[in-house]
Design a protein around this motif. Structure first.
Motif, PDB file in Angstrom:
ATOM      1  N   SER A   5       0.824  -1.221  -0.005  1.00  0.00           N
ATOM      2  CA  SER A   5      -0.024  -0.023  -0.216  1.00  0.00           C
ATOM      3  C   SER A   5       0.842   1.290  -0.056  1.00  0.00           C
ATOM      4  CB  SER A   5      -0.941  -0.015   1.400  1.00  0.00           C
ATOM      5  OG  SER A   5      -0.070  -0.086   2.480  1.00  0.00           O
ATOM      6  N   GLY A   6       2.140   1.170   0.639  1.00  0.00           N
ATOM      7  CA  GLY A   6       3.056   2.571   0.692  1.00  0.00           C
ATOM      8  C   GLY A   6       3.852   2.474  -0.328  1.00  0.00           C
ATOM      9  N   PHE A   7       3.803   1.545  -1.199  1.00  0.00           N
ATOM     10  CA  PHE A   7       5.177   1.392  -2.183  1.00  0.00           C
ATOM     11  C   PHE A   7       4.634   2.138  -3.489  1.00  0.00           C
ATOM     12  CE2 PHE A   7       7.486  -0.813  -5.471  1.00  0.00           C
ATOM     13  CZ  PHE A   7       8.694  -0.406  -5.297  1.00  0.00           C
ATOM     14  N   LYS A   8       5.547   2.753  -3.967  1.00  0.00           N
ATOM     15  CA  LYS A   8       5.346   3.434  -5.195  1.00  0.00           C
ATOM     16  C   LYS A   8       6.478   3.458  -6.229  1.00  0.00           C
ATOM     17  CE  LYS A   8       1.715   6.842  -3.771  1.00  0.00           C
ATOM     18  NZ  LYS A   8       1.325   8.083  -3.563  1.00  0.00           N
ATOM     19  N   LEU A   9       6.512   2.924  -7.497  1.00  0.00           N
ATOM     20  CA  LEU A   9       7.511   3.253  -8.334  1.00  0.00           C
ATOM     21  C   LEU A   9       8.134   4.440  -8.588  1.00  0.00           C
ATOM     22  CD1 LEU A   9       6.521  -0.026 -10.639  1.00  0.00           C
ATOM     23  CD2 LEU A   9       8.358   0.086  -8.867  1.00  0.00           C
ATOM     24  N   PRO A  10       8.938   4.671  -8.980  1.00  0.00           N
ATOM     25  CA  PRO A  10       9.658   6.116  -9.545  1.00  0.00           C
ATOM     26  C   PRO A  10       8.911   6.254 -10.701  1.00  0.00           C
ATOM     27  CG  PRO A  10      11.490   5.003  -8.558  1.00  0.00           C
ATOM     28  CD  PRO A  10      10.136   3.889  -8.619  1.00  0.00           C
ATOM     29  N   PRO A  11       8.637   7.511 -11.121  1.00  0.00           N
ATOM     30  CA  PRO A  11       8.087   7.863 -12.723  1.00  0.00           C
ATOM     31  C   PRO A  11       9.112   7.227 -13.758  1.00  0.00           C
ATOM     32  CG  PRO A  11       8.101   9.594 -11.228  1.00  0.00           C
ATOM     33  CD  PRO A  11       8.971   8.801 -10.335  1.00  0.00           C
ATOM     34  N   ASN A  12       8.553   6.590 -14.665  1.00  0.00           N
ATOM     35  CA  ASN A  12       9.120   6.178 -15.917  1.00  0.00           C
ATOM     36  C   ASN A  12      10.140   5.022 -15.631  1.00  0.00           C
ATOM     37  OD1 ASN A  12       7.637   8.046 -17.496  1.00  0.00           O
ATOM     38  ND2 ASN A  12       9.462   9.525 -16.961  1.00  0.00           N
ATOM     39  N   SER A  13      10.132   4.532 -14.588  1.00  0.00           N
ATOM     40  CA  SER A  13      10.920   3.403 -14.167  1.00  0.00           C
ATOM     41  C   SER A  13      10.243   2.194 -14.680  1.00  0.00           C
ATOM     42  CB  SER A  13      10.841   3.166 -12.464  1.00  0.00           C
ATOM     43  OG  SER A  13       9.747   2.885 -11.979  1.00  0.00           O
ATOM     44  N   LYS A  14      11.259   1.041 -14.994  1.00  0.00           N
ATOM     45  CA  LYS A  14      10.919  -0.305 -15.409  1.00  0.00           C
ATOM     46  C   LYS A  14      10.924  -1.449 -14.259  1.00  0.00           C
ATOM     47  CE  LYS A  14      12.583   0.509 -20.245  1.00  0.00           C
ATOM     48  NZ  LYS A  14      13.660   0.009 -21.112  1.00  0.00           N
TER      49      LYS A  14
END
Length: 204
Positions: A5-14
Motif C-alpha cells: 500500500s505504501g510502495f510506489k515506483l519512481p516515474p518512468n521506471s521499469k
C-alpha cells in the motif's frame, strides 16, 4: 495489500530483475564465468587456469575440470563428506586409499594403461612427476610442435576419462576391462573425436 500500500515506483521506471552480484545489475554469462573462476580456481593449489581443448566433447572438458578441482566422487572424497562406506581402498587394486590422483595416476592399473598409451604414441615411458601436470599436454611438448602437443593433450584427456569410466564400471557393475581392451577404446575414441572436430588435420 498492506505491504504494497505504501510502495510506489519512481516515474518512468521499469519493473525488472536486478542481478546483485554485479554493480550494473545486469546478468551476463561472461561475468558469471569470471566470477566462478575467481572463486573456485584459486581455492585449488593445483589449478591456476581453465584448460580448453576443442578436439574433444564438452563432457571430457567437464571431467578434466572436475578432476583438477578434486571434485570427482572417489571414495576418499565421499568419506570426507560423511558418506558411510565399508572401505576407502581402491576398488581396482585394493593397495591404497582411493583418491583422484591414485585412480587416474598412481594405481597399478592406471600406470599400466599409461605405459601402453605412451608406447602407442611412439615414446618410451616417462612418468609424469606431478599430478597437476596431467591433462596439460606437457609430457612431450619440449620436442614436438604445438599441434603434436595438443594431440597428446587430447590423448591424455581421453585416457583419463576412460580410466574413470572403467573405475565406475568396477564399482557399480562389477565389470573391469583389460588394459589392451581399454587401449583399443582410447585409440578408437581419440581418432573419432579428433577427426570430427579437426577436419583440417589429417590422421591417416
Amino acid at each position: 495489500m498492506n505491504i504494497l500500500s505504501g510502495f510506489k515506483l519512481p516515474p518512468n521506471s521499469k519493473d525488472d530483475w536486478k542481478w546483485t552480484l554485479m554493480p550494473s545489475g545486469r546478468f551476463h554469462t561472461s561475468d558469471l564465468t569470471s566470477l566462478l573462476n575467481s572463486r573456485l580456481l584459486p581455492s585449488c593449489s593445483s589449478t591456476s587456469e581453465t584448460l580448453i581443448n576443442k578436439m574433444v566433447p564438452h563432457k571430457l572438458g567437464i571431467f578434466v575440470w572436475r578432476a583438477r578441482l578434486q571434485r570427482l566422487p572417489v571414495l576418499m572424497e565421499l568419506d570426507k563428506r560423511g558418506v558411510d562406506l565399508d572401505s576407502v581402498r581402491c576398488p581396482i587394486c585394493n593397495n591404497d586409499v582411493e583418491t583422484i590422483e591414485h585412480t587416474l595416476f598412481r594405481c597399478s592399473f592406471a600406470l599400466d594403461l599409461w605405459s601402453r598409451v605412451i608406447k602407442w604414441w611412439g615414446s618410451s615411458f616417462i612418468m609424469i612427476s606431478r599430478f597437476e601436470d596431467l591433462f596439460k599436454g606437457l609430457l612431450f611438448s619440449s620436442s614436438n610442435s604445438s599441434v603434436s602437443s595438443k594431440l597428446w593433450q587430447t590423448i591424455e584427456w581421453v585416457t583419463g576419462y576412460m580410466l574413470w569410466r572403467n573405475r565406475n564400471q568396477v564399482v557399480f557393475k562389477k565389470k573391469k576391462e583389460s588394459g589392451p581392451m581399454l587401449l583399443n577404446e582410447i585409440q578408437i575414441k581419440s581418432f573419432e573425436w579428433i577427426s570430427r572436430r579437426s577436419r583440417k588435420l589429417s590422421l591417416v
